[in-house]
Design a protein around this motif. Structure first.
Motif, PDB file in Angstrom:
ATOM      1  N   THR A 137      -0.240  -2.467  -3.942  1.00  0.00           N
ATOM      2  CA  THR A 137      -1.637  -3.190  -3.400  1.00  0.00           C
ATOM      3  C   THR A 137      -2.704  -2.067  -4.059  1.00  0.00           C
ATOM      4  O   THR A 137      -2.487  -0.804  -3.722  1.00  0.00           O
ATOM      5  CB  THR A 137      -1.594  -3.157  -1.768  1.00  0.00           C
ATOM      6  N   GLN A 197       0.365  -6.467  -8.694  1.00  0.00           N
ATOM      7  CA  GLN A 197       0.354  -5.663  -7.478  1.00  0.00           C
ATOM      8  C   GLN A 197       1.502  -5.772  -6.615  1.00  0.00           C
ATOM      9  O   GLN A 197       2.263  -4.770  -6.235  1.00  0.00           O
ATOM     10  CB  GLN A 197      -0.900  -6.161  -6.629  1.00  0.00           C
ATOM     11  N   MET A 223       0.609  -1.321   0.015  1.00  0.00           N
ATOM     12  CA  MET A 223       0.039   0.094   0.092  1.00  0.00           C
ATOM     13  C   MET A 223       0.609   1.218  -0.009  1.00  0.00           C
ATOM     14  O   MET A 223       0.376   2.299  -0.498  1.00  0.00           O
ATOM     15  CB  MET A 223      -1.074  -0.128   1.160  1.00  0.00           C
ATOM     16  N   SER A 279       2.073   1.830  -3.919  1.00  0.00           N
ATOM     17  CA  SER A 279       0.837   1.810  -4.770  1.00  0.00           C
ATOM     18  C   SER A 279       0.620   3.301  -5.242  1.00  0.00           C
ATOM     19  O   SER A 279       0.753   4.206  -4.431  1.00  0.00           O
ATOM     20  CB  SER A 279      -0.335   1.215  -4.000  1.00  0.00           C
ATOM     21  N   ARG A 337      -6.762   0.661  -2.603  1.00  0.00           N
ATOM     22  CA  ARG A 337      -5.686  -0.053  -1.988  1.00  0.00           C
ATOM     23  C   ARG A 337      -6.588  -0.598  -0.712  1.00  0.00           C
ATOM     24  O   ARG A 337      -6.009  -1.942  -0.374  1.00  0.00           O
ATOM     25  CB  ARG A 337      -4.626   0.901  -1.102  1.00  0.00           C
TER      26      ARG A 337
END
Length: 427
Positions: free
Chosen positions: A308, A343, A88, A91, A98
């Motif tokens: 993420t 991801q 996260m 990202s 997320r």
């Protein structure tokens, strides 16, 4: 120490034991409720999962539980969760994306406590039976709503599907049919004709529903793979040849008897040829487009991925200036490997496959629990070729609950067989 204090201590121990037993029974019952409600609802299983966590927590020996976390089957869900949490941070997706992508990973950490609990519980098969009974009821009700759609419990897109969708329903019925295959074989070999007939009747209930009422093509692929797996694991070479020959003949008969099945298969070519013209009927073309874009996105960040919840953002970038199918923006590439790879890159893919391998290794032994667990893992791996089923709610929870319950039962059986061996070696 006085007799009064000894008596008091004894009463306290007895109360603690009774309390622990009560919490264990409550956890067993709640696990059965999760299994029974899963084919019908998304809200009810979520509630029962929360209650199960509350019930199981007082029963855990945390030192013993911590020692077990050294085993891959216990540890890998937490490692994957940590990767999703860290992902996260790098990202470029919106924070809502997320958080939305983090939730499917979070449910994996229920596998370790389920393994732990059912390695000590005696009621694992009751949970399996609850799921089977619920799916059998759903299969019968499916025929009813096929004849009278007004009786559907929710508005569904497919005829003969009372709740949720045909993909979830097909995955459930496939799992139940092959879970029953080993008991049917065992009863037959043991000469129990009535029990064999009961198992075969249930198998027929599930498979005929998929042939004539509603089926996902992914589930049909799973049926073929699991049929080969069953023949390889439990039959002699001659019996396996007879089974596979019979399966081919039965498939030909089903093809001739079911216009619905013929339509489902023939639609693959139609969807591929005309998918770019009509997105509403483009399932096959959609998947191929999603996979192509996801592979390109994976190639841009192969080691650690885009973070993420970044899938939707990557599709938005790829859709810039495009039209029709190429302009579609999704957050699910319909392939579990690509879902993870975009991801979290190669690191995420390695952890995903390590998770599957660790759980496959749990179920290499003999027995019904090992067979059911093996079916669950192999079905998930197979269906994840065409879907992101580990990340999806329904199929993901089937995997989490199924691996946790049957894996715990297998661990319990292994512990029982190892105790006499250890005692004999010490003597």
């Amino acid at each position: 120490m006085t007799a009064q204090s000894v008596a008091y201590g004894g009463h306290a121990t007895a109360r603690t034991t009774r309390g622990s037993a009560a919490w264990t029974q409550a956890a067993d019952g709640l696990a059965a409720l999760i299994a029974a409600s899963l084919p019908w609802s998304t809200t009810a299983p979520s509630i029962f999962v929360g209650l199960w966590l509350l019930a199981v927590t007082p029963t855990i020996d945390w030192r013993d539980y911590a020692r077990r976390l050294a085993q891959p089957a216990y540890a890998l869900p937490f490692i994957i969760l940590l990767l999703a949490l860290l992902g996260m941070l790098w990202s470029d997706g919106a924070w809502t994306d997320r958080l939305h992508a983090f939730k499917p990973v979070a449910k994996l950490v229920l596998i370790p406590p389920l393994l732990y609990h059912f390695s000590r519980s005696e009621r694992g098969f009751q949970v399996c039976a609850a799921f089977l009974a619920s799916c059998a009821l759903l299969a019968m009700f499916s025929w009813v709503v096929l004849l009278d759609p007004a009786l559907k419990l929710t508005a569904t897109a497919s005829a003969g599907v009372p709740v949720k969708n045909y993909i979830d329903q097909s995955q459930e019925f496939t799992l139940c049919a092959f879970a029953l295959a080993l008991p049917a074989l065992s009863f037959w070999r043991g000469g129990s004709i009535l029990a064999t007939a009961a198992c075969l009747a249930l198998i027929l209930l599930f498979l005929t529903n998929m042939v004539f009422v509603a089926s996902a093509r992914t589930a049909l692929l799973c049926v073929a793979v699991l049929l080969v797996l069953f023949a390889w694991r439990h039959l002699s070479r001659r019996a396996a040849l007879w089974l596979l020959t019979g399966a081919v003949a039965t498939s030909a008969l089903a093809w001739a008897a079911s216009p619905y099945l013929r339509q489902r298969i023939s639609d693959i070519a139609v969807e591929y040829q005309h998918g770019h013209e009509d997105i509403s009927h483009a399932s096959t073309a959609q998947r191929l487009t999603y996979w192509r874009k996801s592979v390109a996105s994976f190639a841009e960040a192969p080691l650690f991925g885009h973070g993420t919840g970044a899938i939707k953002r990557q599709f938005e970038r790829a859709a810039s200036g495009e039209s029709s199918l190429d302009s579609e923006v999704v957050s699910n590439p319909h392939n579990q490997t690509l879902h993870v790879g975009v991801q979290w890159g190669l690191l995420g893919v390695i952890l995903l496959y390590a998770l599957w391998i660790a759980h496959l290794r749990l179920f290499t032994g003999e027995g019904l629990a090992a067979w059911i667990g093996l079916v669950i893992v192999v079905q998930n791996i197979t269906s994840s070729l065409l879907n992101s089923h580990l990340a999806d709610f329904h199929e993901g929870w089937i995997y989490v609950l199924g691996v946790g319950v049957t894996g715990g039962m297998v661990l319990k059986a292994k512990a029982r067989t190892s105790v006499p061996f250890e005692s004999e070696r010490k003597s």
